[in-house]
Write an enzyme that holds these catalytic residues in place. Structure first.
Site, mmCIF file in Angstrom:
data_model
loop_
_atom_site.group_PDB
_atom_site.id
_atom_site.type_symbol
_atom_site.label_atom_id
_atom_site.label_comp_id
_atom_site.label_asym_id
_atom_site.label_seq_id
_atom_site.Cartn_x
_atom_site.Cartn_y
_atom_site.Cartn_z
ATOM 1 N N ARG A 197 0.799 -1.239 0.000
ATOM 2 C CA ARG A 197 0.000 0.000 0.000
ATOM 3 C C ARG A 197 0.828 1.284 0.000
ATOM 4 N NH1 ARG A 197 -2.237 -3.261 -1.623
ATOM 5 N NH2 ARG A 197 -4.109 -4.346 -0.927
ATOM 6 N N SER A 245 -10.981 0.004 3.240
ATOM 7 C CA SER A 245 -10.369 -0.473 4.494
ATOM 8 C C SER A 245 -9.739 0.717 5.209
ATOM 9 C CB SER A 245 -9.268 -1.491 4.196
ATOM 10 O OG SER A 245 -9.824 -2.589 3.527
ATOM 11 N N GLU A 261 -4.811 3.138 6.784
ATOM 12 C CA GLU A 261 -4.493 3.089 5.352
ATOM 13 C C GLU A 261 -5.001 4.389 4.706
ATOM 14 O OE1 GLU A 261 -5.294 -0.615 3.237
ATOM 15 O OE2 GLU A 261 -6.079 0.542 1.565
#
Ligand SMILES: Cc1cc2nc3c(=O)[nH]c(=O)nc-3n(C[C@H](O)[C@H](O)[C@H](O)COP(=O)(O)OP(=O)(O)OC[C@H]3O[C@@H](n4cnc5c(N)ncnc54)[C@H](O)[C@@H]3O)c2cc1C
Length: 303
Positions: A179, A229, A299
């Site tokens: 990520r 998320s 995130e």
């Protein structure tokens, strides 16, 4: 102190073709539907226009923020006294380069890019079809799902520096990791990426896209605004399972709520503020740490 009205007028005179909005609510451009006004919100339609704009800003010592589809950003309630450059629906374009390569501009959606590849009978981007962001945001975040990630298919990315100069990053220089990418630590704007894909069957590609979309619809709260998320997957565990294990499903702060459907998502159940989301993030982090010892990291990019 910047006089934003004056700056905006100056921009309109110097760059008459650039689409500029004054005091544009960021809630209109983020999937959380949260965020106050950006002093100046600009949508350059070409790389040349973006380059000119960056030069204009650099000459005045102004560093802009970059927004794609806003599907991984929590924007502040009070807004930003800043210039926000948005690529979505502006810096778009898709091109077949042959030999399994396609070129996608930063503001294209991942969904449209995956469909473009499918229509050329090219496989590799099926995983990205259901990710609601842009190509630029996907590259920056190394977006991934169901075993696929940008790292596997992004061959080369072209960026502009904040002085409007072009730089090209190929292969490992793109610095993909879980990520994140090299671009997160550089003051650059991603303008386009070349994806290297493989020949495949249109029917199989379509079937895989459909299968993954069905999985998403069944497991994710797509009916409510969110940024996907909320937390990164910690080593050796799943954020959603840890949050559920801490008995936090359904817990809310103001309008922000841990989804009943998928504990890994914080949703805007109605009228949530950025403050509500931030307080809920901290509460979840604290409780998960107390119950499991894991330190969850967001995130979502908190602006
Ligand atoms: C319902 C839902 C499901 C999701 N599912 C997934 C999933 O399965 N997998 C996954 O990885 N993510 C998922 N996401 C999160 C999100 O869609 C991805 O992270 C996506 O890649 C973000 O793209 P964006 O264009 O929306 O970026 P934005 O949210 O606009 O920006 C994200 C970051 O990238 C930077 N950025 C954006 N464009 C550029 C550019 N051109 N140049 C430089 N920096 C840039 C921004 O400054 C910001 O820091 C989901 C989100 C939602 C709402």
């Amino acid at each position: 102190m910047i006089d934003w009205k004056e700056l905006s007028n100056e921009m309109r005179q110097a760059l008459p073709d650039l689409k500029i909005l004054d005091e544009e609510p960021l809630a209109r451009h983020t999937s959380f539907r949260i965020g106050g006004p950006a002093a100046i919100f600009a949508q350059p339609a070409t790389v040349e226009a973006l380059s000119e704009f960056l030069k204009f800003l650099a000459a005045r010592g102004i560093s802009p923020r970059i927004l794609g589809a806003g599907t991984n950003v929590l924007a502040p309630d009070e807004g930003l006294r800043e210039v926000v450059i948005c690529t979505k629906d502006a810096l778009t374009g898709l091109r077949d380069l042959g030999d399994g390569k396609i070129e996608a501009f930063a503001g294209e959606t991942l969904s449209k890019t995956a469909v473009f590849a499918r229509n050329l009978s090219l496989t590799g981007l099926e995983f990205a079809h259901g990710i609601p962001g842009t190509v630029g945001g996907g590259i920056y975040m190394n977006a991934g799902a169901y075993g696929g990630e940008m790292k596997q298919v992004a061959a080369q990315t072209t960026v502009l520096t904040m002085d409007g100069e072009t730089r090209v990053f190929a292969g490992e220089a793109q610095g993909f990791a879980y990520r994140t990418s090299a671009f997160e630590n550089l003051p650059v704007i991603i303008v386009k990426t070349v994806f290297q894909l493989a020949p495949g069957g249109k029917e199989e590609i379509s079937a895989r896209m459909q299968e993954l979309m069905d999985k998403r619809r069944t497991s994710q709260p797509l009916e409510l605004p969110s940024a996907g998320s909320t937390f990164k997957r910690p080593e050796g565990a799943y954020a959603g399972a840890l949050i559920q294990g801490a008995n936090l499903k359904g817990i809310s702060v103001g309008g922000a709520c841990v989804s009943e459907k998928h504990a890994g998502f914080i949703v805007n159940a109605g009228g949530a503020t950025a403050r509500d989301v931030k307080v809920l993030i901290e509460l979840v982090q604290k409780r998960v740490f107390e119950t499991s010892g894991y330190c969850l990291q967001p995130e979502v990019r908190i602006w």
